[in-house]
Design a protein around this motif. Sequence first.
Motif, PDB file in Angstrom:
ATOM      1  N   THR A  92      -3.504   4.802  -4.532  1.00 10.34           N
ATOM      2  CA  THR A  92      -2.670   3.629  -4.843  1.00 10.34           C
ATOM      3  C   THR A  92      -2.249   3.607  -6.316  1.00 10.34           C
ATOM      4  O   THR A  92      -1.999   4.642  -6.918  1.00 10.34           O
ATOM      5  CB  THR A  92      -3.356   2.298  -4.444  1.00 10.34           C
ATOM      6  N   THR A 139       1.183   3.338  -3.346  1.00  5.62           N
ATOM      7  CA  THR A 139       0.455   4.608  -3.234  1.00  5.62           C
ATOM      8  C   THR A 139       1.325   5.771  -3.689  1.00  5.62           C
ATOM      9  O   THR A 139       0.898   6.608  -4.491  1.00  5.62           O
ATOM     10  CB  THR A 139      -0.021   4.824  -1.789  1.00  5.62           C
ATOM     11  N   CYS A 193       0.835  -1.205   0.000  1.00  2.59           N
ATOM     12  CA  CYS A 193       0.000   0.000   0.000  1.00  2.59           C
ATOM     13  C   CYS A 193       0.865   1.248   0.000  1.00  2.59           C
ATOM     14  O   CYS A 193       0.806   2.049  -0.921  1.00  2.59           O
ATOM     15  CB  CYS A 193      -0.963   0.011   1.189  1.00  2.59           C
TER      16      CYS A 193
END
Length: 368
Positions: free
Chosen positions: A301, A163, A159
Motif C-alpha cells: 500500500t 497499493t 487499497c
Amino acid sequence: MANEVPAKMLAAQVVEFHKPYEIREISTPGKDLHVYDMLVKVAVASLCHTDGMVLEGFGGSKLPQVASHEGSGTVVKVGSAIQEFKAGDRVLCNLTYHRCGICKDCIGPEQDSQYCANVGGYLGVNRDGSFAEYEVVDGRECCLLPDNVSFQSAAPLACAGITVWGGLVRANLKAGESLAIVGGGGGLGHLCIQFAAAIGLRVIAIDARDEGLQLARDSGANTVIDVRKGKDKVVEEVKSVTGGECADATINVSDHETAAALGAAVTKMHGVLVQIAQPENVSVPFTELVFRDIKIHGSLTGSREECKKMLEVVSKNNIKVKTNTFNGIKEVPKAVELAHSGKMQGKPVVLIDKEALENEKKSGLKMV
C-alpha cells in the motif's frame, strides 16, 4: 446526523473460514467512539484480492467480521480529537487503524509509515470493514475526497489505488522513463497504467487474458503484450520498444507462479522489480539477481500523504476506475462470483448508500 443512525444495519460478514460471506443484520457501531475515530456511512465498498485471503484465514481475523477494506462514504460523527473532518464530509476510508506513532516506521520516512509493526489493526482484515452500512475508521488515516471524485471511483482507491501508487513511489522513475506492468489488465494494473501515464512514464502492459489486454489498451498503455506468446517473445517485444535495454522498472501485480520471473526478465540491467502481488512464494532465477543485478523491492500500500497525492492525480487527470456495479449488501455474493469467474474487467463495487449517490448526481459536477 448522529441521531439518525439506526441501531441495526446490514453487513456481509466472514462467519466461518473457507465459507462464503453471510449477509446479516448486526448492531451499528460507533456508539462510543475513540477520540481519534470517526463513524462513516458507507456509500460504496469494493472487493479486493486480499478479501479472498481473509476468507481463508489470513490476517488473524476474529470471527464474525465485516469484510472489505475498500470503502468510501460520508462522515456521520467524529471523535473529540479529530479536527480535520466534520459530519457531512466525503472521505476515502484508509484500511490502517491506530498506528502507534512512535516506532521507527511511524517517525521515519513518510512513505514507509504504513508499515507500523504496532498498528491497532486493518479494516476488513482483522477489524470490521466496509461491506456494511456504517463503519468505524481512524480519522487520522482517512482522506477528504476531491469534489469531482465520485464515491464509486474512490472506493477501489482505498487499497487497489494506493497499493499501485505506492509501487510507483518505490519504482522511483522520472518522466520519460519506461515502466512495465505484469498483470497490467487487472483491477490494480489498469489503475497503475493511468497513474504512470499521468506522471509522464511510458507504459508497457503485460497480461494473459483477452479481457485484461483490452482493458490495458483502453487504460492508455503505450504497448500491450500478450504473455501467452511465451517469455522469450515478451522480452523481445519489450526490448523492441525500449531501445534494447528493457523497462527502466517493472511492477508485478500478478500472483501467477511465473510472474515475478517474467517481471525480472523484462527489467533492464540494474533495474528495480517492485513486487506487489502476494503469492505464497516469489520465484526469480538467480541469474536475474546476480548476473543482471535486478533488485526486488516489496511494496505494501502507501502512506496517508501519498494517498492525498494520488487523489490529486485522479482528480486532475480524470483517471477512470473500471467498475462492475452491484446494488446493495445483499449482492456481495454476486460480486464475489464475478471476481472468481476470470472474465471480469476492473473492480467489483457494491453501491450501498443510494441517497449519497443520488446527491452526487444532483451536484452538477462532472465526476470521475
